[in-house]
Motif scaffolding. Structure first.
Motif, mmCIF file in Angstrom:
data_model
loop_
_atom_site.group_PDB
_atom_site.id
_atom_site.type_symbol
_atom_site.label_atom_id
_atom_site.label_comp_id
_atom_site.label_asym_id
_atom_site.label_seq_id
_atom_site.Cartn_x
_atom_site.Cartn_y
_atom_site.Cartn_z
ATOM 1 N N VAL A 160 0.837 -1.201 0.000
ATOM 2 C CA VAL A 160 0.000 0.000 0.000
ATOM 3 C C VAL A 160 0.872 1.250 0.000
ATOM 4 O O VAL A 160 0.635 2.188 -0.770
ATOM 5 N N LYS A 161 1.887 1.281 0.839
ATOM 6 C CA LYS A 161 2.759 2.456 0.938
ATOM 7 C C LYS A 161 3.501 2.741 -0.371
ATOM 8 O O LYS A 161 3.758 3.891 -0.714
ATOM 9 N N ALA A 162 3.807 1.702 -1.148
ATOM 10 C CA ALA A 162 4.475 1.905 -2.437
ATOM 11 C C ALA A 162 3.601 2.688 -3.402
ATOM 12 O O ALA A 162 4.105 3.362 -4.302
ATOM 13 N N GLY A 163 2.283 2.579 -3.242
ATOM 14 C CA GLY A 163 1.364 3.388 -4.023
ATOM 15 C C GLY A 163 1.271 3.037 -5.489
ATOM 16 O O GLY A 163 0.882 3.880 -6.302
ATOM 17 N N GLU A 164 1.580 1.809 -5.861
ATOM 18 C CA GLU A 164 1.603 1.433 -7.277
ATOM 19 C C GLU A 164 0.398 0.633 -7.748
ATOM 20 O O GLU A 164 0.152 0.566 -8.953
ATOM 21 N N THR A 165 -0.339 0.004 -6.813
ATOM 22 C CA THR A 165 -1.370 -0.933 -7.260
ATOM 23 C C THR A 165 -2.721 -0.806 -6.560
ATOM 24 O O THR A 165 -3.700 -1.360 -7.064
ATOM 25 N N PHE A 166 -2.802 -0.148 -5.439
ATOM 26 C CA PHE A 166 -4.067 -0.043 -4.713
ATOM 27 C C PHE A 166 -4.468 1.411 -4.545
ATOM 28 O O PHE A 166 -3.610 2.285 -4.440
ATOM 29 N N ALA A 221 -10.974 -1.334 -9.964
ATOM 30 C CA ALA A 221 -9.835 -0.417 -10.063
ATOM 31 C C ALA A 221 -8.532 -1.189 -10.236
ATOM 32 O O ALA A 221 -7.744 -1.308 -9.309
ATOM 33 N N VAL A 222 -8.296 -1.706 -11.435
ATOM 34 C CA VAL A 222 -7.045 -2.396 -11.732
ATOM 35 C C VAL A 222 -6.139 -1.372 -12.431
ATOM 36 O O VAL A 222 -6.453 -0.919 -13.538
ATOM 37 N N VAL A 223 -5.061 -1.016 -11.797
ATOM 38 C CA VAL A 223 -4.155 -0.004 -12.342
ATOM 39 C C VAL A 223 -3.545 -0.543 -13.640
ATOM 40 O O VAL A 223 -2.974 -1.629 -13.659
ATOM 41 N N GLU A 224 -3.678 0.227 -14.721
ATOM 42 C CA GLU A 224 -3.246 -0.278 -16.028
ATOM 43 C C GLU A 224 -1.751 -0.579 -16.093
ATOM 44 O O GLU A 224 -1.331 -1.424 -16.878
ATOM 45 N N THR A 225 -0.942 0.059 -15.262
ATOM 46 C CA THR A 225 0.497 -0.231 -15.256
ATOM 47 C C THR A 225 0.829 -1.498 -14.472
ATOM 48 O O THR A 225 1.963 -1.963 -14.514
ATOM 49 N N ASN A 226 -0.156 -2.075 -13.802
ATOM 50 C CA ASN A 226 0.033 -3.343 -13.092
ATOM 51 C C ASN A 226 -0.159 -4.467 -14.120
ATOM 52 O O ASN A 226 -1.121 -5.234 -14.081
ATOM 53 N N PRO A 241 3.171 6.661 -8.540
ATOM 54 C CA PRO A 241 4.295 7.456 -8.034
ATOM 55 C C PRO A 241 5.421 7.713 -9.038
ATOM 56 O O PRO A 241 6.142 8.695 -8.897
ATOM 57 N N THR A 242 5.574 6.871 -10.041
ATOM 58 C CA THR A 242 6.631 7.105 -11.033
ATOM 59 C C THR A 242 6.092 7.289 -12.442
ATOM 60 O O THR A 242 6.704 7.996 -13.238
ATOM 61 N N ALA A 243 4.964 6.690 -12.771
ATOM 62 C CA ALA A 243 4.419 6.785 -14.128
ATOM 63 C C ALA A 243 3.466 7.961 -14.306
ATOM 64 O O ALA A 243 3.011 8.219 -15.414
ATOM 65 N N GLY A 244 3.152 8.651 -13.217
ATOM 66 C CA GLY A 244 2.213 9.768 -13.294
ATOM 67 C C GLY A 244 0.778 9.278 -13.336
ATOM 68 O O GLY A 244 0.452 8.211 -12.816
ATOM 69 N N TYR A 245 -0.071 10.048 -13.982
ATOM 70 C CA TYR A 245 -1.487 9.692 -14.050
ATOM 71 C C TYR A 245 -1.706 8.614 -15.106
ATOM 72 O O TYR A 245 -1.363 8.801 -16.270
ATOM 73 N N VAL A 246 -2.252 7.485 -14.656
ATOM 74 C CA VAL A 246 -2.497 6.341 -15.531
ATOM 75 C C VAL A 246 -3.943 5.897 -15.362
ATOM 76 O O VAL A 246 -4.623 6.289 -14.416
ATOM 77 N N GLY A 247 -4.391 5.043 -16.254
ATOM 78 C CA GLY A 247 -5.773 4.588 -16.232
ATOM 79 C C GLY A 247 -6.054 3.533 -15.170
ATOM 80 O O GLY A 247 -5.163 2.807 -14.732
#
Length: 162
Positions: free
Chosen positions: A22-28, A118-123, A148-154
């Protein structure tokens, strides 16, 4: 690997990887500063939902899932689920096993479909896994997630009829 119902006694093994994911902020879409007590109440859902853990032969927790109704009332026939795999055990089929378990649970419980909101498209690993199990992207909220690194994603909405 065994998948079994999670108990409150499993939480100390879940929390460290849950917190880091969760803290990484990449998938949830959870708050990055989500506290332990709130996280536990969100994840260890009560019936008719279910929280499970995947454990190895020694009983170590490899990952976890929660399954629940996606909506209430006239939308309560659609299930949803969330999955977290301890990064130390990724790439070993834990996520696939948890997803397959949740699909079986939903079908047995009488749900007509499963939807991920809510499946992050970069996942891409998760998207590839869900597609391999028959899920389809039925819509994408453009720039719905601030990575956090790719910016705004779908954010994909994914669906599978059961």
């Amino acid at each position: 690997m065994l998948i079994r119902k999670a108990t409150p006694g499993d939480w100390p093994a879940i929390w460290p990887f849950f917190h880091s994911v969760v803290k990484a902020g990449e998938t949830f879409t959870y708050p990055l500063d989500l506290g332990e007590e709130e996280a536990r109440s969100w994840w260890l859902v009560s019936e008719p939902g279910r929280a499970v853990v995947a454990v190895d032969s020694a009983g170590a927790v490899l990952g976890t899932a929660k399954m629940n109704r996606n909506h209430m009332g006239n939308g309560s026939h659609v299930a949803s689920a969330s999955y977290m795999v301890d990064p130390a055990h990724s790439g070993r089929g834990v996520g696939r096993a948890l997803c397959e378990y949740s699909l079986d649970w939903a079908g047995t419980a009488g749900y007509r479909a499963m939807q991920f909101n809510a499946v992050v498209e970069t996942n891409t690993r998760a998207v590839r896994l869900y597609r391999s199990l028959g899920f389809e992207v039925i819509g994408t909220l453009p720039q719905g997630f601030h990575h956090p690194t790719a910016g705004y994603v779908g954010l994909h909405i994914m669906h599978k009829a059961l």
